[in-house]
Design an enzyme around this catalytic site. Structure first.
Site, PDB file in Angstrom:
ATOM      1  CG  HIS A  35     -11.935   1.623  -6.577  1.00 24.85           C
ATOM      2  ND1 HIS A  35     -10.578   1.816  -6.369  1.00 24.85           N
ATOM      3  CD2 HIS A  35     -12.051   1.230  -7.867  1.00 24.85           C
ATOM      4  CE1 HIS A  35      -9.919   1.560  -7.492  1.00 24.85           C
ATOM      5  NE2 HIS A  35     -10.797   1.212  -8.413  1.00 24.85           N
ATOM      6  N   GLY A  36     -14.755   0.168  -3.537  1.00 26.43           N
ATOM      7  CA  GLY A  36     -15.496   0.125  -2.287  1.00 26.43           C
ATOM      8  C   GLY A  36     -16.884  -0.452  -2.442  1.00 26.43           C
ATOM      9  N   GLY A  37     -17.015  -1.507  -3.257  1.00 27.03           N
ATOM     10  CA  GLY A  37     -18.326  -2.103  -3.486  1.00 27.03           C
ATOM     11  C   GLY A  37     -18.889  -2.854  -2.290  1.00 27.03           C
ATOM     12  CG  ASN A  66     -12.511  -2.461  -7.860  1.00 28.02           C
ATOM     13  OD1 ASN A  66     -12.863  -2.635  -9.029  1.00 28.02           O
ATOM     14  ND2 ASN A  66     -11.306  -2.028  -7.541  1.00 28.02           N
ATOM     15  CG  HIS A  81     -10.694   1.201  -0.609  1.00 24.65           C
ATOM     16  ND1 HIS A  81      -9.696   2.094  -0.908  1.00 24.65           N
ATOM     17  CD2 HIS A  81     -11.145   0.734  -1.802  1.00 24.65           C
ATOM     18  CE1 HIS A  81      -9.534   2.156  -2.214  1.00 24.65           C
ATOM     19  NE2 HIS A  81     -10.407   1.353  -2.778  1.00 24.65           N
ATOM     20  N   GLY A  82     -13.044  -0.868   2.544  1.00 23.18           N
ATOM     21  CA  GLY A  82     -13.304  -1.438   3.859  1.00 23.18           C
ATOM     22  C   GLY A  82     -14.777  -1.318   4.222  1.00 23.18           C
ATOM     23  CG  ASP A 115      -7.251  -3.149  -6.551  1.00 25.75           C
ATOM     24  OD1 ASP A 115      -7.525  -2.211  -7.327  1.00 25.75           O
ATOM     25  OD2 ASP A 115      -7.857  -3.364  -5.487  1.00 25.75           O
ATOM     26  CG  HIS A 116      -6.011   0.531  -4.944  1.00 26.67           C
ATOM     27  ND1 HIS A 116      -6.187   1.882  -5.161  1.00 26.67           N
ATOM     28  CD2 HIS A 116      -7.240   0.005  -4.808  1.00 26.67           C
ATOM     29  CE1 HIS A 116      -7.480   2.164  -5.159  1.00 26.67           C
ATOM     30  NE2 HIS A 116      -8.144   1.041  -4.949  1.00 26.67           N
ATOM     31  CB  THR A 168     -14.205  -5.469   2.683  1.00 31.51           C
ATOM     32  OG1 THR A 168     -13.206  -4.447   2.606  1.00 31.51           O
ATOM     33  CG2 THR A 168     -14.552  -5.714   4.137  1.00 31.51           C
TER      34      THR A 168
END
Length: 283
Positions: free
Chosen positions: A202-204, A224, A174-175, A77-78, A227
């Site tokens: 992203h950031g699910g 994704n 994210h987060g 990832d990333h 966190t």
């Protein structure tokens, strides 16, 4: 990864792409996939690769997935570091995300074309990203809101690079979300309609069931989650340790089982919510 997200896009269900941090969480996520007969993408951040060691992680992956009867993929990832990408591809990662979102688009495109070419040697897939998604995850990213590029720029990037999955910026982060996000579902629809390429959400962590449902239906075949795993893993471990202190019973294997059960239940819940349960049956 391409073989996993392709059917998900066609049939409009989501495949959980869950970042793991060690052997326990990797095993727990895979256990959920087997239990639910669901495809799953297990993700490792660059920080996890550097902390655990790429060869150690690949040894774990091969041992845990030997003989597994559901579709699984190991994804980097990333990653903005081409050397780490090359190492992971050589060792057997099934897919990688070259994250060149901090670069000018042309430079990002050039690197991504090279990564796609390199990955093809190993039969691996590539996810692309050109817009920085807000938030810091595993020491990567920024809390500054990034620029959203035009739809035309994104379409040109997808066509020129031949990426298998694309990660658009649609108001996700994210987060932890600091407030209720406004997500651009139509942008996902437009990208999928024009390209036929699955999108990655992203950031699910922190999104609602309704938001997941809308975005998966729009074409986010890869969802994704990072966190939420970290929080559940550490919070459940802390609760167990506090109980151990209260009872003065210190049993590490019991702690590990408790944490693993928590992660497995979490992953299984997302598989049910995304509609991927039963999609890996008979494979």
């Amino acid at each position: 990864m391409a073989a996993i997200v392709g059917p998900a896009l066609q049939n409009r269900y989501g495949v959980p792409a869950i970042n793991v941090v060690n052997d326990l969480t990797m095993a727990a996520v895979l256990a959920a996939a087997v239990e639910r007969r669901s495809p799953v993408i297990v993700q490792t951040s660059v920080k996890t690769v550097r902390t655990a060691g790429a060869e150690v992680l690949m040894g774990m992956w091969r041992g845990m997935t030997r003989g597994i009867e559901v579709p699984v993929a190991l994804h980097l990832d990333h990653c903005p570091d081409r050397e780490v990408i090359s190492t992971c591809l050589r060792l057997g990662w099934n897919s990688v995300l070259f994250d060149g979102s901090a670069l000018p688009v042309e430079q990002n495109r050039r690197h991504t074309v090279e990564v796609v070419r390199e990955a093809s040697v190993y039969g691996a897939s590539v996810e692309g990203e050109i817009e920085a998604i807000t938030g810091v995850e595993d020491d990567h990213g920024s809390d500054e809101v990034g620029e959203q590029l035009s739809l035309r720029v994104c379409l040109d990037f997808i066509e020129a690079t031949g990426v298998d999955v694309f990660a658009p910026a649609i108001g996700n982060a994210h987060g932890r979300y600091r407030s209720e996000p406004t997500l651009d579902r139509q942008r996902v629809v437009d990208l999928v309609t024009a390209t036929g390429v699955p999108m990655a959400l992203h950031g699910g962590s922190g999104l609602t069931a309704a938001q997941f449902s809308e975005l998966i239906a729009a074409g986010c075949a890869k969802v994704n989650l990072s966190t939420v795993l970290k929080e559940r893993f550490m919070q459940s471990s802390l609760a167990h340790l506090e109980e151990a202190r209260r009872t003065d019973r210190w049993d590490p294997p019991d702690l590990f089982r408790h944490a693993a059960d928590t992660v497995t239940a979490m992953a299984a819940g997302f598989m049910d919510a995304f509609g991927s349960t039963g999609r890996g049956a008979g494979t």
